[in-house]
Design a protein around this motif. Structure first.
Motif, PDB file in Angstrom:
ATOM      1  N   ALA A 301       0.326  -1.215   0.133  1.00 29.76           N
ATOM      2  CA  ALA A 301      -0.379  -0.181   0.562  1.00 29.76           C
ATOM      3  C   ALA A 301       1.032   1.022   0.024  1.00 29.76           C
ATOM      4  CB  ALA A 301      -1.130  -0.111   1.250  1.00 29.76           C
ATOM      5  N   LEU A 302       0.870   2.524  -0.779  1.00 33.02           N
ATOM      6  CA  LEU A 302       1.183   3.498  -0.337  1.00 33.02           C
ATOM      7  C   LEU A 302       0.448   4.638   0.193  1.00 33.02           C
ATOM      8  CD1 LEU A 302       2.584   3.521  -4.083  1.00 33.02           C
ATOM      9  CD2 LEU A 302       3.866   2.678  -2.186  1.00 33.02           C
ATOM     10  N   ALA A 303       0.932   5.428   0.477  1.00 32.08           N
ATOM     11  CA  ALA A 303       0.393   7.299   1.091  1.00 32.08           C
ATOM     12  C   ALA A 303      -0.044   7.738   0.547  1.00 32.08           C
ATOM     13  CB  ALA A 303       1.313   7.701   2.210  1.00 32.08           C
ATOM     14  N   ARG A 304      -0.428   8.691   0.166  1.00 31.74           N
ATOM     15  CA  ARG A 304      -1.107   9.420  -0.225  1.00 31.74           C
ATOM     16  C   ARG A 304       0.150  10.457  -1.014  1.00 31.74           C
ATOM     17  NH1 ARG A 304      -1.379  12.030  -4.761  1.00 31.74           N
ATOM     18  NH2 ARG A 304      -2.999  13.169  -5.512  1.00 31.74           N
ATOM     19  N   SER A 305       0.646  10.786   0.363  1.00 24.79           N
ATOM     20  CA  SER A 305       2.547  11.661  -0.461  1.00 24.79           C
ATOM     21  C   SER A 305       3.344  10.854  -0.842  1.00 24.79           C
ATOM     22  CB  SER A 305       2.563  12.092   0.908  1.00 24.79           C
ATOM     23  OG  SER A 305       3.332  11.145   1.888  1.00 24.79           O
ATOM     24  N   ALA A 306       3.096   9.872  -1.227  1.00 23.16           N
ATOM     25  CA  ALA A 306       4.186   8.902  -1.983  1.00 23.16           C
ATOM     26  C   ALA A 306       3.597   9.017  -3.602  1.00 23.16           C
ATOM     27  CB  ALA A 306       4.349   7.229  -1.312  1.00 23.16           C
ATOM     28  N   VAL A 307       2.720   9.176  -3.772  1.00 27.74           N
ATOM     29  CA  VAL A 307       1.729   8.964  -5.474  1.00 27.74           C
ATOM     30  C   VAL A 307       2.394  10.972  -6.078  1.00 27.74           C
ATOM     31  CG1 VAL A 307       0.140   8.594  -6.780  1.00 27.74           C
ATOM     32  CG2 VAL A 307       1.262   7.174  -4.760  1.00 27.74           C
ATOM     33  N   ALA A 308       2.383  11.255  -7.020  1.00 33.73           N
ATOM     34  CA  ALA A 308       2.503  12.359  -7.618  1.00 33.73           C
ATOM     35  C   ALA A 308       1.736  12.329  -8.800  1.00 33.73           C
ATOM     36  CB  ALA A 308       4.125  12.988  -8.263  1.00 33.73           C
ATOM     37  N   VAL A 309       0.560  12.774  -8.362  1.00 35.07           N
ATOM     38  CA  VAL A 309      -0.592  11.780  -9.809  1.00 35.07           C
ATOM     39  C   VAL A 309      -1.532  13.065  -9.596  1.00 35.07           C
ATOM     40  CG1 VAL A 309      -0.966  10.390  -8.995  1.00 35.07           C
ATOM     41  CG2 VAL A 309      -0.945  10.315 -11.121  1.00 35.07           C
ATOM     42  N   ALA A 310      -1.922  13.655 -10.529  1.00 37.16           N
ATOM     43  CA  ALA A 310      -3.625  14.342 -10.752  1.00 37.16           C
ATOM     44  C   ALA A 310      -4.270  13.511 -10.856  1.00 37.16           C
ATOM     45  CB  ALA A 310      -3.439  15.594 -11.526  1.00 37.16           C
ATOM     46  N   LEU A 311      -5.718  13.471 -10.926  1.00 34.45           N
ATOM     47  CA  LEU A 311      -6.517  12.274 -10.578  1.00 34.45           C
ATOM     48  C   LEU A 311      -8.217  12.666 -10.622  1.00 34.45           C
ATOM     49  CD1 LEU A 311      -6.144   9.850  -8.372  1.00 34.45           C
ATOM     50  CD2 LEU A 311      -6.014   9.069 -10.831  1.00 34.45           C
ATOM     51  N   ASN A 312      -8.948  12.620 -12.138  1.00 35.23           N
ATOM     52  CA  ASN A 312     -10.043  13.010 -12.425  1.00 35.23           C
ATOM     53  C   ASN A 312     -11.199  12.639 -11.466  1.00 35.23           C
ATOM     54  OD1 ASN A 312     -12.490  12.831 -13.625  1.00 35.23           O
ATOM     55  ND2 ASN A 312     -11.691  14.493 -15.168  1.00 35.23           N
ATOM     56  N   HIS A 313     -11.164  12.601 -10.711  1.00 40.66           N
ATOM     57  CA  HIS A 313     -12.394  11.183  -9.408  1.00 40.66           C
ATOM     58  C   HIS A 313     -13.465  10.761  -9.932  1.00 40.66           C
ATOM     59  CE1 HIS A 313      -9.230  12.653  -6.761  1.00 40.66           C
ATOM     60  NE2 HIS A 313      -9.727  13.626  -6.526  1.00 40.66           N
ATOM     61  N   ARG A 314     -14.369  11.899 -10.777  1.00 45.07           N
ATOM     62  CA  ARG A 314     -15.270  11.896 -12.204  1.00 45.07           C
ATOM     63  C   ARG A 314     -15.203   9.865 -12.861  1.00 45.07           C
ATOM     64  NH1 ARG A 314     -16.805  13.585 -16.721  1.00 45.07           N
ATOM     65  NH2 ARG A 314     -18.982  13.489 -17.036  1.00 45.07           N
ATOM     66  N   THR A 315     -13.390  10.699 -13.633  1.00 45.83           N
ATOM     67  CA  THR A 315     -13.476   9.644 -14.222  1.00 45.83           C
ATOM     68  C   THR A 315     -13.201   8.450 -14.071  1.00 45.83           C
ATOM     69  OG1 THR A 315     -12.461  10.930 -15.932  1.00 45.83           O
ATOM     70  CG2 THR A 315     -12.076   8.596 -15.908  1.00 45.83           C
ATOM     71  N   MET A 316     -12.203   8.716 -12.530  1.00 42.69           N
ATOM     72  CA  MET A 316     -12.035   7.247 -11.964  1.00 42.69           C
ATOM     73  C   MET A 316     -12.960   6.539 -11.438  1.00 42.69           C
ATOM     74  SD  MET A 316      -8.670   6.831 -12.059  1.00 42.69           S
ATOM     75  CE  MET A 316      -8.380   7.147 -13.603  1.00 42.69           C
ATOM     76  N   VAL A 317     -14.293   7.251 -10.685  1.00 36.88           N
ATOM     77  CA  VAL A 317     -15.405   6.382 -10.191  1.00 36.88           C
ATOM     78  C   VAL A 317     -15.893   5.651 -11.483  1.00 36.88           C
ATOM     79  CG1 VAL A 317     -17.182   6.663  -9.315  1.00 36.88           C
ATOM     80  CG2 VAL A 317     -15.624   8.080  -8.184  1.00 36.88           C
ATOM     81  N   ARG A 318     -16.168   6.668 -12.509  1.00 34.65           N
ATOM     82  CA  ARG A 318     -17.120   6.077 -13.745  1.00 34.65           C
ATOM     83  C   ARG A 318     -16.404   4.590 -13.855  1.00 34.65           C
ATOM     84  NH1 ARG A 318     -16.854   9.663 -17.867  1.00 34.65           N
ATOM     85  NH2 ARG A 318     -18.698   8.806 -18.835  1.00 34.65           N
ATOM     86  N   LEU A 319     -14.753   4.920 -14.458  1.00 40.80           N
ATOM     87  CA  LEU A 319     -13.860   3.448 -14.113  1.00 40.80           C
ATOM     88  C   LEU A 319     -14.850   2.355 -13.692  1.00 40.80           C
ATOM     89  CD1 LEU A 319     -10.205   4.977 -15.281  1.00 40.80           C
ATOM     90  CD2 LEU A 319     -11.888   3.429 -16.935  1.00 40.80           C
ATOM     91  N   GLY A 320     -14.628   2.612 -12.380  1.00 45.19           N
ATOM     92  CA  GLY A 320     -14.387   1.624 -11.241  1.00 45.19           C
ATOM     93  C   GLY A 320     -16.238   0.795 -11.509  1.00 45.19           C
ATOM     94  N   VAL A 321     -16.724   1.665 -11.543  1.00 42.53           N
ATOM     95  CA  VAL A 321     -18.581   0.871 -12.070  1.00 42.53           C
ATOM     96  C   VAL A 321     -18.872   0.313 -13.268  1.00 42.53           C
ATOM     97  CG1 VAL A 321     -20.672   1.736 -12.450  1.00 42.53           C
ATOM     98  CG2 VAL A 321     -19.718   3.376 -10.986  1.00 42.53           C
ATOM     99  N   TYR A 322     -18.078   0.835 -14.636  1.00 45.00           N
ATOM    100  CA  TYR A 322     -18.311   0.050 -15.741  1.00 45.00           C
ATOM    101  C   TYR A 322     -16.878  -1.252 -15.430  1.00 45.00           C
ATOM    102  CZ  TYR A 322     -21.371   3.653 -17.073  1.00 45.00           C
ATOM    103  OH  TYR A 322     -21.492   4.663 -17.533  1.00 45.00           O
ATOM    104  N   ALA A 323     -16.306  -1.052 -14.586  1.00 40.33           N
ATOM    105  CA  ALA A 323     -14.981  -2.703 -14.898  1.00 40.33           C
ATOM    106  C   ALA A 323     -15.755  -3.100 -14.144  1.00 40.33           C
ATOM    107  CB  ALA A 323     -13.896  -1.772 -14.566  1.00 40.33           C
ATOM    108  N   ALA A 324     -17.032  -2.770 -13.069  1.00 44.11           N
ATOM    109  CA  ALA A 324     -17.184  -3.784 -12.596  1.00 44.11           C
ATOM    110  C   ALA A 324     -18.722  -4.552 -12.516  1.00 44.11           C
ATOM    111  CB  ALA A 324     -17.771  -3.422 -11.126  1.00 44.11           C
ATOM    112  N   ALA A 325     -19.276  -4.346 -13.904  1.00 39.87           N
ATOM    113  CA  ALA A 325     -20.311  -5.092 -14.625  1.00 39.87           C
ATOM    114  C   ALA A 325     -19.793  -5.243 -15.504  1.00 39.87           C
ATOM    115  CB  ALA A 325     -20.634  -3.537 -15.294  1.00 39.87           C
TER     116      ALA A 325
END
Length: 341
Positions: A301-325
């Motif tokens: 597992a990684l702490a948030r401070s160890a990851v330098a990436v900007a996220l589009n949370h709307r896209t990430m949530v949707r990816l999870g929804v569709y991948a799980a379908a």
């Protein structure tokens, strides 16, 4: 990263776009209630309203709620007190469902979680941004805040004695080797809230320290092995996973990924791979159900401070929804343009 929906899902997309803004609105509403409680008209009704709002958001999609909650907890120390209260309230709500608490106990537990630090809201925000150790006066306020919060809630016309008792003793040490069912309600709820409070505090960043990973937070509380006799910690891990949605992990192929949704096992969630082992962005996130044959597994597992990436949370949530379908052939149509995730 620009995104588009597979045909026929526009309404579903709108629901998730609303969910993201509603979650932010909920935190803002709770912040207002906690920061100036004596100026809130009909304080008990406002807390009940926040609670109902929280329940509705979790009911919409528990994995999306966890994703947003953990991102909220790990990315900012601005408004720490409200953020911490919302994390605790959400986790207590989920735990109450898992433990099948009676409705009255569930209500008292969640509302205690939302208001347990109400007498030190401003101080809690100050401490989150303070690098120095607390002063003697601050230490006194920290030590006395459970009783002060209970007294303030009484002034605000809270008449639920179980809610008040749990707030007043939420830092008390309650045995975790006694079956929950055999404990008095106020001790049972205090035990649940105490574990959630410590866990949420550990994952949240402050100026004096970065937040821990969710896995490290669990281990700091219960050790390296979760004992089933410790019902609260065991249920917490079973409910949200060792690596919950919204937290970051390193995969055994060297990639950095974010957890999108829980898996059937606590350590086998659905993830989106964002960065390769050299730290370069993937043009398209790799979606993996960890634990499956020939799929990457979680290395750490990684702490948030160890990851330098900007996220589009709307896209990430949707990816999870569709991948799980099941059998969703339109999944990768979500990702159309490389760029900021």
């Amino acid at each position: 990263m620009a995104a588009r929906l597979p045909p026929g899902n526009q309404r579903h997309d709108g629901e998730y776009e609303d969910l993201l803004s509603l979650w932010s609105d909920l935190e803002s509403a709770l912040s207002v209630v906690l920061s100036a409680p004596l100026r809130v008209q009909d304080f008990p009704a406002k807390v009940r309203q926040v609670d109902r709002w929280l329940q509705d958001l979790v009911a919409h999609d528990i994995d999306a709620a966890l994703y947003l909650m953990f991102q909220l907890a790990s990315t900012s120390s601005v408004g720490y007190s409200a953020s911490h209260a919302l994390v605790c309230g959400t986790l207590c709500h989920i735990m109450a469902q898992e433990l099948q608490l009676p409705p009255r106990e569930r209500d008292s537990l969640v509302r205690a979680a939302l208001t347990m630090n109400i007498a030190m809201t401003a101080l809690q925000d100050v401490l989150a941004g303070q690098r120095e150790k607390p002063t003697a006066a601050q230490q006194d306020a920290i030590r006395n805040h459970p009783q002060e919060s209970q007294a303030l809630l009484e002034r605000l016309f809270i008449t639920d004695n179980l809610w008040l008792d749990v707030v007043g003793q939420h830092h008390a040490s309650i045995s975790d080797r006694v079956p929950l069912a055999s404990q008095e309600p106020h001790d049972r709820l205090t035990r649940i809230l105490g574990t959630i409070d410590r866990y949420a505090a550990m994952i949240s960043p402050r100026k004096s320290r970065a937040g821990r990973s969710a896995t490290d937070s669990v281990r700091a509380i219960v050790g390296h092995e979760v004992d089933q006799r410790d019902e609260v910690s065991y249920t917490l891990v079973r409910s949200v996973g060792l690596c919950p949605p919204g937290t970051f992990v390193r995969l055994d192929n060297g990639d950095t990924a974010i957890v999108l949704r829980r898996g059937e096992k606590a350590n086998q969630p659905l993830v989106a791979s964002l960065l390769d082992r050299a730290g370069a962005h993937h043009a398209r996130p790799g979606i993996y159900q960890t634990g499956m044959t020939n799929k990457p597994r979680i290395q750490s597992a990684l702490a948030r401070s160890a990851v330098a990436v900007a996220l589009n949370h709307r896209t990430m949530v949707r990816l999870g929804v569709y991948a799980a379908a099941p059998h969703n052939s339109g999944l990768m149509g979500l990702v159309t343009v490389p760029g900021a995730l």
